[in-house]
Design a protein around this motif. Structure first.
Motif, PDB file in Angstrom:
ATOM      1  N   PHE A  92       0.906  -1.390  -0.156  1.00 15.28           N
ATOM      2  CA  PHE A  92       0.380  -0.350  -0.090  1.00 15.28           C
ATOM      3  C   PHE A  92       0.927   1.347  -0.025  1.00 15.28           C
ATOM      4  N   LEU A  93       1.982   1.166   0.284  1.00 18.29           N
ATOM      5  CA  LEU A  93       2.492   2.046   0.614  1.00 18.29           C
ATOM      6  C   LEU A  93       3.462   2.489  -0.532  1.00 18.29           C
ATOM      7  N   CYS A  94       4.101   1.356  -1.254  1.00 18.52           N
ATOM      8  CA  CYS A  94       4.442   1.648  -2.748  1.00 18.52           C
ATOM      9  C   CYS A  94       3.189   2.640  -3.603  1.00 18.52           C
ATOM     10  N   CYS A  95       2.257   1.666  -3.643  1.00 18.36           N
ATOM     11  CA  CYS A  95       0.988   2.652  -4.596  1.00 18.36           C
ATOM     12  C   CYS A  95       0.605   3.833  -4.051  1.00 18.36           C
ATOM     13  N   ILE A  96       0.795   4.671  -2.737  1.00 20.36           N
ATOM     14  CA  ILE A  96       1.361   5.686  -2.326  1.00 20.36           C
ATOM     15  C   ILE A  96       2.247   6.754  -3.040  1.00 20.36           C
ATOM     16  N   PHE A  97       3.356   6.381  -2.673  1.00 20.02           N
ATOM     17  CA  PHE A  97       4.364   6.835  -2.634  1.00 20.02           C
ATOM     18  C   PHE A  97       4.078   6.556  -4.315  1.00 20.02           C
ATOM     19  N   THR A  98       4.207   6.164  -5.287  1.00 19.98           N
ATOM     20  CA  THR A  98       4.008   5.743  -6.934  1.00 19.98           C
ATOM     21  C   THR A  98       2.807   7.236  -6.861  1.00 19.98           C
ATOM     22  N   VAL A  99       1.904   7.149  -6.563  1.00 20.40           N
ATOM     23  CA  VAL A  99       0.821   7.915  -6.625  1.00 20.40           C
ATOM     24  C   VAL A  99       0.523   9.684  -6.363  1.00 20.40           C
ATOM     25  N   LEU A 100       1.746   9.566  -5.474  1.00 22.47           N
ATOM     26  CA  LEU A 100       1.895  10.854  -4.799  1.00 22.47           C
ATOM     27  C   LEU A 100       3.003  11.595  -5.294  1.00 22.47           C
ATOM     28  N   VAL A 101       4.052  10.503  -5.430  1.00 18.67           N
ATOM     29  CA  VAL A 101       5.156  11.233  -6.118  1.00 18.67           C
ATOM     30  C   VAL A 101       5.871  11.338  -7.288  1.00 18.67           C
ATOM     31  N   TYR A 102       5.781  10.028  -7.500  1.00 21.75           N
ATOM     32  CA  TYR A 102       5.857   9.397  -8.742  1.00 21.75           C
ATOM     33  C   TYR A 102       5.212  10.247  -9.878  1.00 21.75           C
ATOM     34  N   PHE A 103       3.840  10.214  -9.847  1.00 18.93           N
ATOM     35  CA  PHE A 103       2.882  10.446 -10.437  1.00 18.93           C
ATOM     36  C   PHE A 103       3.459  11.731 -11.357  1.00 18.93           C
ATOM     37  N   PRO A 104       3.114  12.804 -10.351  1.00 14.44           N
ATOM     38  CA  PRO A 104       3.746  14.251 -10.221  1.00 14.44           C
ATOM     39  C   PRO A 104       5.033  14.610 -11.160  1.00 14.44           C
ATOM     40  N   CYS A 105       5.840  13.893 -10.616  1.00 14.96           N
ATOM     41  CA  CYS A 105       6.932  13.648 -11.384  1.00 14.96           C
ATOM     42  C   CYS A 105       7.275  14.160 -12.817  1.00 14.96           C
ATOM     43  N   TRP A 106       5.982  12.723 -13.309  1.00 11.92           N
ATOM     44  CA  TRP A 106       5.812  12.548 -15.216  1.00 11.92           C
ATOM     45  C   TRP A 106       5.475  13.058 -15.933  1.00 11.92           C
ATOM     46  N   VAL A 107       4.391  13.596 -14.749  1.00 12.93           N
ATOM     47  CA  VAL A 107       3.413  14.860 -15.354  1.00 12.93           C
ATOM     48  C   VAL A 107       4.300  15.651 -15.908  1.00 12.93           C
ATOM     49  N   ARG A 108       5.661  16.511 -14.589  1.00  7.73           N
ATOM     50  CA  ARG A 108       5.950  17.818 -14.494  1.00  7.73           C
ATOM     51  C   ARG A 108       7.187  17.177 -16.004  1.00  7.73           C
ATOM     52  N   MET A 109       7.712  16.063 -16.251  1.00 10.71           N
ATOM     53  CA  MET A 109       8.248  15.651 -17.320  1.00 10.71           C
ATOM     54  C   MET A 109       7.912  15.606 -18.549  1.00 10.71           C
ATOM     55  N   GLN A 110       7.139  15.105 -18.256  1.00 10.55           N
ATOM     56  CA  GLN A 110       6.268  15.791 -19.769  1.00 10.55           C
ATOM     57  C   GLN A 110       5.814  16.286 -20.376  1.00 10.55           C
ATOM     58  N   ARG A 111       5.516  17.361 -19.295  1.00 10.07           N
ATOM     59  CA  ARG A 111       5.267  18.500 -19.358  1.00 10.07           C
ATOM     60  C   ARG A 111       6.734  19.694 -20.164  1.00 10.07           C
ATOM     61  N   GLU A 112       7.139  19.413 -19.527  1.00 10.64           N
ATOM     62  CA  GLU A 112       8.596  20.173 -20.001  1.00 10.64           C
ATOM     63  C   GLU A 112       9.372  19.776 -21.425  1.00 10.64           C
ATOM     64  N   SER A 113       9.071  17.962 -21.419  1.00  6.65           N
ATOM     65  CA  SER A 113       9.497  17.967 -23.036  1.00  6.65           C
ATOM     66  C   SER A 113       7.990  18.843 -23.927  1.00  6.65           C
ATOM     67  N   GLU A 114       6.891  18.930 -23.837  1.00  5.17           N
ATOM     68  CA  GLU A 114       6.048  19.410 -24.654  1.00  5.17           C
ATOM     69  C   GLU A 114       7.148  20.614 -24.685  1.00  5.17           C
ATOM     70  N   ILE A 115       7.422  21.598 -23.888  1.00  4.13           N
ATOM     71  CA  ILE A 115       7.825  22.377 -24.020  1.00  4.13           C
ATOM     72  C   ILE A 115       8.705  22.240 -25.007  1.00  4.13           C
ATOM     73  N   ALA A 116       9.992  22.246 -24.203  1.00  6.57           N
ATOM     74  CA  ALA A 116      10.648  21.759 -25.648  1.00  6.57           C
ATOM     75  C   ALA A 116      10.561  21.520 -26.720  1.00  6.57           C
ATOM     76  N   ASP A 117      10.061  20.648 -27.079  1.00  2.00           N
ATOM     77  CA  ASP A 117       9.896  20.456 -28.597  1.00  2.00           C
ATOM     78  C   ASP A 117       8.507  22.404 -29.395  1.00  2.00           C
ATOM     79  N   LYS A 118       7.848  22.160 -28.563  1.00  6.44           N
ATOM     80  CA  LYS A 118       7.077  23.360 -28.947  1.00  6.44           C
ATOM     81  C   LYS A 118       8.804  24.607 -29.110  1.00  6.44           C
ATOM     82  N   VAL A 119       9.506  24.585 -28.406  1.00  6.72           N
ATOM     83  CA  VAL A 119      10.547  25.567 -28.648  1.00  6.72           C
ATOM     84  C   VAL A 119      11.103  25.100 -30.174  1.00  6.72           C
ATOM     85  N   LEU A 120      11.716  23.896 -30.394  1.00  8.94           N
ATOM     86  CA  LEU A 120      12.745  23.741 -31.043  1.00  8.94           C
ATOM     87  C   LEU A 120      11.448  23.738 -32.419  1.00  8.94           C
ATOM     88  N   ASN A 121      10.081  24.032 -32.426  1.00  5.43           N
ATOM     89  CA  ASN A 121       9.300  23.452 -33.853  1.00  5.43           C
ATOM     90  C   ASN A 121       8.901  25.387 -33.678  1.00  5.43           C
TER      91      ASN A 121
END
Length: 121
Positions: A92-121
């Motif tokens: 259960f703690l591993c699941c909570i860690f995934t949802v509360l820590v990893y998922f927001p980091c993953w969303v942030r990385m996705q946004r940063e990659s989208e911004i980088a793609d827009k800047v490069l194009n």
């Protein structure tokens, strides 16, 4: 080498565990007539179960080894439940860690990659 029947089991897993335990004690054991147990459980009863066979010379030693194993203390239900509870709590703690820590980091990385793609194009 003459084989003697040590015990009759009506469960294939139980017979395999007993044979493995005896093998670890240095006593060769064979779960004879075990193949009919995989076809149908009723055949197991009709055929008289699985006979665990050991060499006749080691029969008393095998009986003593099994008696020792059956007399040894087993894990109590409360301790077994506690271990199960702790394992589930860790999952259960591993699941909570995934949802509360990893998922927001993953969303942030996705946004940063989208911004980088827009800047490069």
């Amino acid at each position: 080498m003459t084989l003697a029947t040590l015990r009759t089991s009506f469960s294939r897993p139980e017979s395999e565990v007993i044979c493995s335990y005896l093998a670890s004690a240095g006593i060769p054991a064979i779960p004879a007539e075990r193949h009919h147990a995989t076809c149908n459980g009723d055949y197991l009863v009709a055929q008289g179960g699985i006979r665990i066979k050991v060499p006749e010379a080691l029969l008393t030693e095998a009986r003593a080894a099994l008696a020792e194993a059956e007399a040894s203390p087993q894990l109590s239900e409360s301790r077994a439940f506690a271990r199960h509870y702790v394992a589930n709590a860790l999952i259960f703690l591993c699941c909570i860690f995934t949802v509360l820590v990893y998922f927001p980091c993953w969303v942030r990385m996705q946004r940063e990659s989208e911004i980088a793609d827009k800047v490069l194009n």
